[in-house]
Design an enzyme around this catalytic site. Structure first.
Site, PDB file in Angstrom:
ATOM      1  N   ARG A 215      14.786 -30.851 -51.463  1.00 43.21           N
ATOM      2  CA  ARG A 215      14.023 -30.092 -50.491  1.00 43.21           C
ATOM      3  C   ARG A 215      13.484 -31.017 -49.438  1.00 43.21           C
ATOM      4  O   ARG A 215      13.210 -32.187 -49.706  1.00 43.21           O
ATOM      5  CB  ARG A 215      12.830 -29.449 -51.172  1.00 43.21           C
TER       6      ARG A 215
ATOM      7  N   TYR B 264      15.336 -42.387 -46.347  1.00 39.72           N
ATOM      8  CA  TYR B 264      14.376 -41.685 -45.488  1.00 39.72           C
ATOM      9  C   TYR B 264      13.800 -42.650 -44.464  1.00 39.72           C
ATOM     10  O   TYR B 264      13.668 -43.846 -44.751  1.00 39.72           O
ATOM     11  CB  TYR B 264      13.205 -41.141 -46.318  1.00 39.72           C
TER      12      TYR B 264
ATOM     13  N   ARG C  24       6.106 -39.393 -48.203  1.00 38.93           N
ATOM     14  CA  ARG C  24       4.858 -39.199 -47.454  1.00 38.93           C
ATOM     15  C   ARG C  24       3.669 -39.840 -48.176  1.00 38.93           C
ATOM     16  O   ARG C  24       2.748 -40.359 -47.536  1.00 38.93           O
ATOM     17  CB  ARG C  24       4.605 -37.711 -47.215  1.00 38.93           C
TER      18      ARG C  24
ATOM     19  N   ASP D 170      10.141 -30.974 -46.667  1.00 35.23           N
ATOM     20  CA  ASP D 170       8.875 -30.255 -46.475  1.00 35.23           C
ATOM     21  C   ASP D 170       8.846 -29.504 -45.141  1.00 35.23           C
ATOM     22  O   ASP D 170       9.597 -29.834 -44.225  1.00 35.23           O
ATOM     23  CB  ASP D 170       7.705 -31.253 -46.464  1.00 35.23           C
TER      24      ASP D 170
END
Lengths: 250, 250
Positions: A50, A110, A203, A52
């Site tokens: 997923r 990422y 994050r 966000d």
């Protein structure tokens, strides 16, 4: 039945994340609707993980099984014709039956973009985290290196179990292959590559590395946070708008 | 009373253009609201000209008279604090009483960005006109040069008088100092600098230059369109999303 790998880029600003939700625009929902409109088939494409709400992707991967004869290149073009401009299909490939976007993934990269200039250009406001205050960037580089290796990353996993982990694994052990910051003019960019990532993990890593940048956490402190295996030991969750899923390796 | 020059950058995607309108978000309206919130004064800042709904600015200029003592640097910071991230104040300067953002302007530069690649990156969708079809770029360069000089540009002025000209002048004669295209990787960018521009003029110039790119109009045809002084002789209005007000000279 053909097994398809669909590679996507998206601006997540106006979506409630990857995962389909009733009554809300999501990437997975938009892709499923586009697939149905183009092929007539109702399928729910599975993502590599997923992303966000507000987070972006340069190359998210989804897979789905489709019983239609349309050539992959035509399918790509037709999907881009019906998808909103904020979502683009970069490629459609036919895979062996064993391929699954999430289960077959062996590494992901990422990026997290922090804009350091005093005035954030309006054209970047949706695409970076604007943080114009002082940061010890050297300390952030040192702290980032502490994350490399195989560790239990529970300190950086979302406590909210409602959201469930990005990958359906019971263990919070992951391997980080590389973790570092680069300066690109006014931007300070975090790049992390690992075997997999827990829900909100990148994050939360960035939020904790920002503590190192503010001088609240040194290298030993960063190691202690990692070893605590306790979400409350780490820093806050950095805003989603700076986050990019850059690539998924198979 | 101080006479202030406010230089602004904005992402116009989510605004109904520069000019204040009841019940609709506009740049001028947002700036007026920010000025009132910061200084308590109700003023309507005057722009160097209007920009269309969806069009952007790298350095729009506005002026207004304010009877408050706040230093210009603090005013800039305070305005950016209350304005939405899509609008940024780049500078606030105190000017002599004679300065007026529109009346004092002696030249303006606009850019128009066309994305030529087959798939427009989702992060550019709001900021370029995506035109992936064949274009004779050499013909477009030749046609662009035809526009240089002092001419009556009525062929490229919006017929809709409701919108009124960008500048309050009765004549449609303007001087174009430079007009040309540059290739920047996947983008083909039009840059035009002139003494002033009529309402929709740059978008109408681009729409007509696209006809040259499609082979519908040659160099002589371009000259004939210019000489016709008739809007119906020119091409369609290109989409606003590719248009940038780059600078205003005084």
């Amino acid at each position: 039945v053909r097994n398809l790998k669909i590679t996507l880029a998206y601006d997540g600003s106006d979506f409630h994340g990857w995962q389909v939700q009733p009554e809300r625009p999501t990437i997975q929902g938009a892709l499923a609707a586009a697939l149905e409109r183009v092929t007539g088939a109702k399928v729910l494409p599975q993502g590599s993980g997923r992303t966000d709400a507000g987070a972006h992707a340069l190359a998210q991967v989804a897979s789905c099984q489709l019983d239609v004869g349309i050539p992959t290149e035509n399918l790509q073009r037709a999907l881009n014709h019906v998808l909103p401009p904020a979502i683009r299909v970069l490629s459609v490939e036919e895979m062996t039956p064993a391929f699954h976007a999430r289960q077959s993934a062996c590494a992901k990269t990422y990026h997290y973009r922090i804009y350091r200039g005093e005035i954030c250009p309006p054209f970047l406001a949706r695409y970076v985290y604007h943080y114009p205050y002082p940061l010890d960037e050297a300390a952030m580089r040192v702290a980032a290196a502490v994350l490399v290796g195989q560790h239990d990353f529970s300190s950086f996993a979302a406590v909210d179990r409602e959201g469930a982990p990005e990958e359906e694994q019971s263990s919070n052990v992951r391997t980080i292959y590389s973790s570092g910051w680069t300066r690109e003019e006014e931007e300070f960019v975090y790049a992390v590559r690992g075997s997999g990532f827990l829900h909100h993990m990148v994050r939360n890593l960035v939020g904790t590395l920002l503590l190192a940048g503010k001088g609240t956490l040194d290298c030993a402190g960063m190691r202690a946070v990692r070893e605590a295996r306790d979400r409350s030991a780490a820093g806050p969750t950095a805003p989603a708008c700076g986050l990019y899923l850059v690539s998924v390796e198979y």
